[in-house]
Design a protein around this motif. Structure first.
Motif, PDB file in Angstrom:
ATOM      1  N   LYS A 144      -0.519   4.945 -11.449  1.00 52.85           N
ATOM      2  CA  LYS A 144      -0.977   3.863 -10.574  1.00 52.85           C
ATOM      3  C   LYS A 144      -1.849   2.866 -11.325  1.00 52.85           C
ATOM      4  O   LYS A 144      -1.615   1.655 -11.267  1.00 52.85           O
ATOM      5  CB  LYS A 144      -1.761   4.452  -9.398  1.00 52.85           C
ATOM      6  CG  LYS A 144      -2.369   3.415  -8.461  1.00 52.85           C
ATOM      7  CD  LYS A 144      -3.295   4.055  -7.451  1.00 52.85           C
ATOM      8  CE  LYS A 144      -4.613   4.459  -8.112  1.00 52.85           C
ATOM      9  NZ  LYS A 144      -5.630   4.908  -7.115  1.00 52.85           N
ATOM     10  N   ASP A 198       0.808  -1.228   0.000  1.00 57.30           N
ATOM     11  CA  ASP A 198       0.000   0.000   0.000  1.00 57.30           C
ATOM     12  C   ASP A 198       0.836   1.270   0.000  1.00 57.30           C
ATOM     13  O   ASP A 198       0.536   2.217  -0.724  1.00 57.30           O
ATOM     14  CB  ASP A 198      -0.933   0.014   1.221  1.00 57.30           C
ATOM     15  CG  ASP A 198      -2.137  -0.901   1.033  1.00 57.30           C
ATOM     16  OD1 ASP A 198      -2.634  -0.993  -0.099  1.00 57.30           O
ATOM     17  OD2 ASP A 198      -2.569  -1.527   2.008  1.00 57.30           O
ATOM     18  N   ASP A 199       1.892   1.297   0.811  1.00 51.65           N
ATOM     19  CA  ASP A 199       2.702   2.512   0.929  1.00 51.65           C
ATOM     20  C   ASP A 199       3.431   2.870  -0.368  1.00 51.65           C
ATOM     21  O   ASP A 199       3.801   4.021  -0.580  1.00 51.65           O
ATOM     22  CB  ASP A 199       3.740   2.360   2.052  1.00 51.65           C
ATOM     23  CG  ASP A 199       3.100   2.400   3.431  1.00 51.65           C
ATOM     24  OD1 ASP A 199       1.931   2.839   3.522  1.00 51.65           O
ATOM     25  OD2 ASP A 199       3.754   1.994   4.406  1.00 51.65           O
ATOM     26  N   GLU A 200       3.630   1.877  -1.232  1.00 55.34           N
ATOM     27  CA  GLU A 200       4.366   2.124  -2.466  1.00 55.34           C
ATOM     28  C   GLU A 200       3.494   2.726  -3.570  1.00 55.34           C
ATOM     29  O   GLU A 200       3.992   3.467  -4.418  1.00 55.34           O
ATOM     30  CB  GLU A 200       4.987   0.820  -2.978  1.00 55.34           C
ATOM     31  CG  GLU A 200       6.092   0.268  -2.110  1.00 55.34           C
ATOM     32  CD  GLU A 200       6.592  -1.076  -2.613  1.00 55.34           C
ATOM     33  OE1 GLU A 200       7.515  -1.083  -3.447  1.00 55.34           O
ATOM     34  OE2 GLU A 200       6.049  -2.117  -2.188  1.00 55.34           O
ATOM     35  N   ILE A 201       2.208   2.411  -3.567  1.00 51.28           N
ATOM     36  CA  ILE A 201       1.346   2.797  -4.693  1.00 51.28           C
ATOM     37  C   ILE A 201       1.288   4.309  -4.886  1.00 51.28           C
ATOM     38  O   ILE A 201       1.184   4.799  -6.007  1.00 51.28           O
ATOM     39  CB  ILE A 201      -0.080   2.211  -4.522  1.00 51.28           C
ATOM     40  CG1 ILE A 201      -0.846   2.286  -5.841  1.00 51.28           C
ATOM     41  CG2 ILE A 201      -0.831   2.892  -3.402  1.00 51.28           C
ATOM     42  CD1 ILE A 201      -0.243   1.506  -6.971  1.00 51.28           C
ATOM     43  N   LYS A 202       1.398   5.072  -3.791  1.00 47.17           N
ATOM     44  CA  LYS A 202       1.327   6.536  -3.908  1.00 47.17           C
ATOM     45  C   LYS A 202       2.500   7.099  -4.700  1.00 47.17           C
ATOM     46  O   LYS A 202       2.395   8.176  -5.296  1.00 47.17           O
ATOM     47  CB  LYS A 202       1.277   7.172  -2.513  1.00 47.17           C
ATOM     48  CG  LYS A 202       2.458   6.842  -1.626  1.00 47.17           C
ATOM     49  CD  LYS A 202       2.238   7.328  -0.198  1.00 47.17           C
ATOM     50  CE  LYS A 202       3.402   6.911   0.707  1.00 47.17           C
ATOM     51  NZ  LYS A 202       3.166   7.258   2.124  1.00 47.17           N
ATOM     52  N   LYS A 203       3.615   6.370  -4.718  1.00 45.17           N
ATOM     53  CA  LYS A 203       4.786   6.830  -5.459  1.00 45.17           C
ATOM     54  C   LYS A 203       4.532   6.843  -6.972  1.00 45.17           C
ATOM     55  O   LYS A 203       5.156   7.597  -7.714  1.00 45.17           O
ATOM     56  CB  LYS A 203       5.999   5.942  -5.153  1.00 45.17           C
ATOM     57  CG  LYS A 203       6.590   6.141  -3.758  1.00 45.17           C
ATOM     58  CD  LYS A 203       7.793   5.261  -3.550  1.00 45.17           C
ATOM     59  CE  LYS A 203       8.493   5.560  -2.227  1.00 45.17           C
ATOM     60  NZ  LYS A 203       9.267   6.806  -2.279  1.00 45.17           N
ATOM     61  N   TYR A 204       3.610   5.999  -7.437  1.00 43.67           N
ATOM     62  CA  TYR A 204       3.348   5.904  -8.879  1.00 43.67           C
ATOM     63  C   TYR A 204       2.435   7.028  -9.387  1.00 43.67           C
ATOM     64  O   TYR A 204       2.332   7.247 -10.592  1.00 43.67           O
ATOM     65  CB  TYR A 204       2.743   4.539  -9.212  1.00 43.67           C
ATOM     66  CG  TYR A 204       3.771   3.441  -9.258  1.00 43.67           C
ATOM     67  CD1 TYR A 204       4.392   3.086 -10.454  1.00 43.67           C
ATOM     68  CD2 TYR A 204       4.145   2.768  -8.101  1.00 43.67           C
ATOM     69  CE1 TYR A 204       5.351   2.089 -10.494  1.00 43.67           C
ATOM     70  CE2 TYR A 204       5.105   1.765  -8.124  1.00 43.67           C
ATOM     71  CZ  TYR A 204       5.701   1.431  -9.322  1.00 43.67           C
ATOM     72  OH  TYR A 204       6.664   0.450  -9.365  1.00 43.67           O
ATOM     73  N   GLY A 205       1.768   7.727  -8.479  1.00 46.10           N
ATOM     74  CA  GLY A 205       0.951   8.875  -8.869  1.00 46.10           C
ATOM     75  C   GLY A 205      -0.054   8.563  -9.961  1.00 46.10           C
ATOM     76  O   GLY A 205      -0.845   7.621  -9.846  1.00 46.10           O
TER      77      GLY A 205
END
Length: 226
Positions: A165, A155-162
């Motif tokens: 996603k 979950d914490d990684e998905i925000k990095k893809y903007g």
């Protein structure tokens, strides 16, 4: 048909249909290959599974297998299976380690730690040889994963893809992929994202074959595994 920017809309529709057909054929071939190869691999590697299980139990207390919640295709949650490579109290150890601001920064940037003290002796060997990933053959057989695709993320990684996603989550995650065979832990997270999205945009049978070959070479050389 109507002409838009010098191109007939009929021609554009034909192109879309052809692309859609080719993707359907590609996905069917890939899924059949995944089922057959994972089933055969599980049978042939069962003695190795047993040996690794015994070594893990002799090395430290805890379960043989470890499952971790990840995000799969279309944003659906899956449980990724691995041979346990950390001590059973690794979560508590991590919480204690993250009190150090230097370690916390490394964790927040890469979601990995160099020289991670949570890893057992047997676990260290399993990781360097990528043998800890073998139980994911079960994930492939059930369809949660494929042999080739972007590595499943948390979950914490998905925000990095903007804005990318949905693109990332439009394909089935893989045991190995374009990032995994091109540096893996030796790359920054930003480079990882670029490599994963490159695969999504360019996936094909030929690219999958290339990933397989590069992964085999990387495993033999132990490149990027930590």
């Amino acid at each position: 048909g109507v002409v838009v920017n010098g191109v007939s809309t009929d021609f554009q529709e034909e192109q879309v249909i052809e692309i859609t057909k080719s993707k359907v054929i590609y996905n069917v071939i890939k899924r059949v290959f995944d089922i057959i190869l994972s089933f055969i691999s599980i049978i042939l590697l069962s003695p190795l599974f047993l040996l690794i299980a015994v070594l893990i139990k002799l090395d430290s207390k805890g379960k043989v297998f470890y499952k971790h919640k990840r995000i799969g295709k279309n944003g659906e949650y899956i449980y990724l299976y691995k041979f346990r490579s950390m001590y059973s109290d690794s979560k508590e150890r991590l919480e204690e380690m993250l009190k150090d601001p230097v370690i916390r920064k490394e964790w927040e940037e890469n979601y990995k730690l160099d020289h991670d003290p949570r890893i057992t002796k047997v676990g260290n060997f399993l990781r360097k040889t990528s043998l800890d990933e073998l139980p994911q053959l079960l994930n492939i057989l059930t369809g949660d994963m494929s042999f080739v695709g972007p590595r499943p993320i948390i979950d914490d990684e998905i925000k990095k893809y903007g804005i990318n996603k949905d693109k990332l989550l439009s394909v089935t995650p893989g045991l190995t992929g374009w990032w995994a065979c091109n540096g893996r832990s030796c790359t920054s997270y930003e480079d990882r994202m670029k490599l994963e999205l490159f695969y999504v945009d360019n996936r094909s049978i030929l690219l999958d074959i290339k990933v397989f070959i590069k992964t085999f070479i990387s495993v033999i050389k132990r490149n990027g595994a930590k």
